[in-house]
Design a protein around this motif. Structure first.
Motif, PDB file in Angstrom:
ATOM      1  N   ILE A 162      91.845  32.105 -16.130  1.00  0.00           N
ATOM      2  CA  ILE A 162      90.546  32.656 -16.504  1.00  0.00           C
ATOM      3  C   ILE A 162      90.675  34.171 -16.625  1.00  0.00           C
ATOM      4  O   ILE A 162      91.522  34.788 -15.981  1.00  0.00           O
ATOM      5  N   SER A 163      89.804  34.765 -17.460  1.00  0.00           N
ATOM      6  CA  SER A 163      89.934  36.209 -17.698  1.00  0.00           C
ATOM      7  C   SER A 163      88.607  36.885 -17.979  1.00  0.00           C
ATOM      8  O   SER A 163      88.534  37.853 -18.739  1.00  0.00           O
ATOM      9  N   GLY A 164      87.523  36.415 -17.369  1.00  0.00           N
ATOM     10  CA  GLY A 164      86.250  37.084 -17.491  1.00  0.00           C
ATOM     11  C   GLY A 164      85.632  36.957 -18.869  1.00  0.00           C
ATOM     12  O   GLY A 164      86.039  36.140 -19.695  1.00  0.00           O
ATOM     13  N   SER A 165      84.632  37.803 -19.117  1.00  0.00           N
ATOM     14  CA  SER A 165      83.894  37.741 -20.383  1.00  0.00           C
ATOM     15  C   SER A 165      84.225  38.906 -21.297  1.00  0.00           C
ATOM     16  O   SER A 165      83.518  39.157 -22.269  1.00  0.00           O
ATOM     17  N   GLY A 166      85.291  39.643 -20.978  1.00  0.00           N
ATOM     18  CA  GLY A 166      85.667  40.772 -21.819  1.00  0.00           C
ATOM     19  C   GLY A 166      85.073  42.071 -21.308  1.00  0.00           C
ATOM     20  O   GLY A 166      84.213  42.090 -20.429  1.00  0.00           O
ATOM     21  N   ASP A 167      85.531  43.167 -21.881  1.00  0.00           N
ATOM     22  CA  ASP A 167      85.100  44.490 -21.425  1.00  0.00           C
ATOM     23  C   ASP A 167      83.945  44.964 -22.295  1.00  0.00           C
ATOM     24  O   ASP A 167      84.143  45.631 -23.316  1.00  0.00           O
ATOM     25  N   ASP A 212      78.490  33.205  -7.761  1.00  0.00           N
ATOM     26  CA  ASP A 212      78.276  34.171  -8.842  1.00  0.00           C
ATOM     27  C   ASP A 212      79.582  34.853  -9.235  1.00  0.00           C
ATOM     28  O   ASP A 212      79.915  34.979 -10.416  1.00  0.00           O
ATOM     29  N   LEU A 213      80.333  35.330  -8.241  1.00  0.00           N
ATOM     30  CA  LEU A 213      81.538  36.097  -8.528  1.00  0.00           C
ATOM     31  C   LEU A 213      82.624  35.225  -9.159  1.00  0.00           C
ATOM     32  O   LEU A 213      83.383  35.699 -10.011  1.00  0.00           O
ATOM     33  N   ILE A 240      89.221  37.455  -6.713  1.00  0.00           N
ATOM     34  CA  ILE A 240      89.349  36.617  -7.901  1.00  0.00           C
ATOM     35  C   ILE A 240      88.944  37.382  -9.160  1.00  0.00           C
ATOM     36  O   ILE A 240      89.594  37.269 -10.204  1.00  0.00           O
ATOM     37  N   VAL A 241      87.882  38.166  -9.083  1.00  0.00           N
ATOM     38  CA  VAL A 241      87.478  38.984 -10.233  1.00  0.00           C
ATOM     39  C   VAL A 241      88.603  39.930 -10.641  1.00  0.00           C
ATOM     40  O   VAL A 241      88.941  40.070 -11.825  1.00  0.00           O
ATOM     41  N   ARG A 242      89.208  40.577  -9.667  1.00  0.00           N
ATOM     42  CA  ARG A 242      90.288  41.516  -9.981  1.00  0.00           C
ATOM     43  C   ARG A 242      91.515  40.783 -10.516  1.00  0.00           C
ATOM     44  O   ARG A 242      92.205  41.270 -11.429  1.00  0.00           O
ATOM     45  N   ALA A 243      91.790  39.602  -9.974  1.00  0.00           N
ATOM     46  CA  ALA A 243      92.924  38.815 -10.465  1.00  0.00           C
ATOM     47  C   ALA A 243      92.689  38.294 -11.880  1.00  0.00           C
ATOM     48  O   ALA A 243      93.646  37.946 -12.578  1.00  0.00           O
ATOM     49  N   GLY A 262      82.682  43.137 -12.387  1.00  0.00           N
ATOM     50  CA  GLY A 262      82.585  42.775 -13.798  1.00  0.00           C
ATOM     51  C   GLY A 262      83.727  43.406 -14.564  1.00  0.00           C
ATOM     52  O   GLY A 262      84.740  43.812 -13.994  1.00  0.00           O
ATOM     53  N   GLY A 263      83.577  43.512 -15.884  1.00  0.00           N
ATOM     54  CA  GLY A 263      84.542  44.257 -16.675  1.00  0.00           C
ATOM     55  C   GLY A 263      84.449  45.739 -16.355  1.00  0.00           C
ATOM     56  O   GLY A 263      83.424  46.217 -15.839  1.00  0.00           O
TER      57      GLY A 263
END
Length: 281
Positions: A162-167, A212-213, A240-243, A262-263
């Protein structure tokens, strides 16, 4: 280990830290869910919405027992009172049931979470506000979602990267948050919360910071902010967010710490909005 009529698994000390964290949150979450299915009553802690159940205590007791056997040199800190001093310079931070109000009222939006942190302190020997976190694991039992990640392992959801929603700027994404209604009557917290909230494209308030995180890490939610988070509400998700390639920050406003994830652009935007309000003496 047997808790009432529920039997939880004895874990293998040979598991690596990531495997151990994953197994601990899975077992703790399933134990809590089974106990809820058998019937539970909540006990009020600080408010109507801040409650604890026998499942919280049983799940924490299980994790405590397994860690003392599998990682005897590490420290342990739990939301429901577990406190063990270690000699390794590392401490496991346990949240047996995050979102207990949701859990008690039949919602699926709750989880078990754990983090492994370094025992950092400032020059005065006091614990730091935002310690270095080595790894985090979050498990949402009723949806069978396991988020995992840390310094030595990229973030995953049920084993998939996984890689978040982008910057993206905060004005282009939703922000998850939480603030207890009583804090909205206090301008020290209401003003920075409002300043940050109005910058987002939309808001979500679900009642479990770790759930949430995890969703910030996998991109379902854009970003997140909340004040005065204890370590067990912050460190699993932070790791996990940072990873997942995201960013985190802690911003002090009017004597209170706000935790942001977040981003990178969204974290900068939220941090600036929080800090933009008048400071109280």
């Amino acid at each position: 280990m047997t808790t009432g009529r529920h039997t939880a698994t004895e874990l293998d000390p040979a598991l690596d830290d990531y495997q151990l964290a994953s197994a601990l949150v899975r077992e703790a979450g399933q134990l809590a869910l089974l106990m809820r299915m058998g019937g539970l009553q909540g006990e009020r802690k600080t408010s109507v919405s801040d409650v604890v159940t026998a499942a919280d205590h049983a799940a924490e007791a299980y994790v405590l027992e397994q860690l003392r056997r599998c990682r005897p040199e590490d420290g342990i800190l739990g939301e429901e009172g577990a406190s063990v001093a270690g000699t390794s310079g590392r401490t496991w931070v346990i949240d047996p049931v995050d979102g207990t109000y949701n859990f008690l009222h039949g919602s699926t939006y709750w989880c078990s979470a754990i983090a492994l942190k370094r025992d950092d302190s400032d020059h005065g020997g006091n614990p730091v506000v935002d310690p270095e976190v080595l790894l985090g694991a979050i498990y949402q039992p009723e949806l069978d979602k396991l988020w995992l990640g840390g310094q030595e392992q990229a973030a995953t959801l049920n084993g998939d990267p996984i890689s978040g929603s982008g910057d993206r700027a905060v004005g282009e994404i939703c922000a998850a948050t939480y603030i207890h209604p009583t804090w909205l009557a206090d301008p020290r917290t209401a003003m920075p919360w409002h300043a940050a909230a109005i910058t987002a494209a939309s808001l979500r308030m679900f009642g479990s910071g770790s759930c949430d995180l995890g969703r910030v890490a996998d991109g379902e939610l854009g970003c997140w902010f909340q004040h005065s988070c204890p370590e067990w509400d912050w460190l699993p998700g932070k790791a996990i967010v940072r990873a997942a390639g995201g960013d985190t920050a802690v911003v002090k406003v009017n004597g209170m710490n706000w935790f942001v994830a977040g981003g990178p652009t969204a974290v900068r935007d939220l941090s600036a909005a929080l800090a933009s309000v008048p400071q109280f003496a």
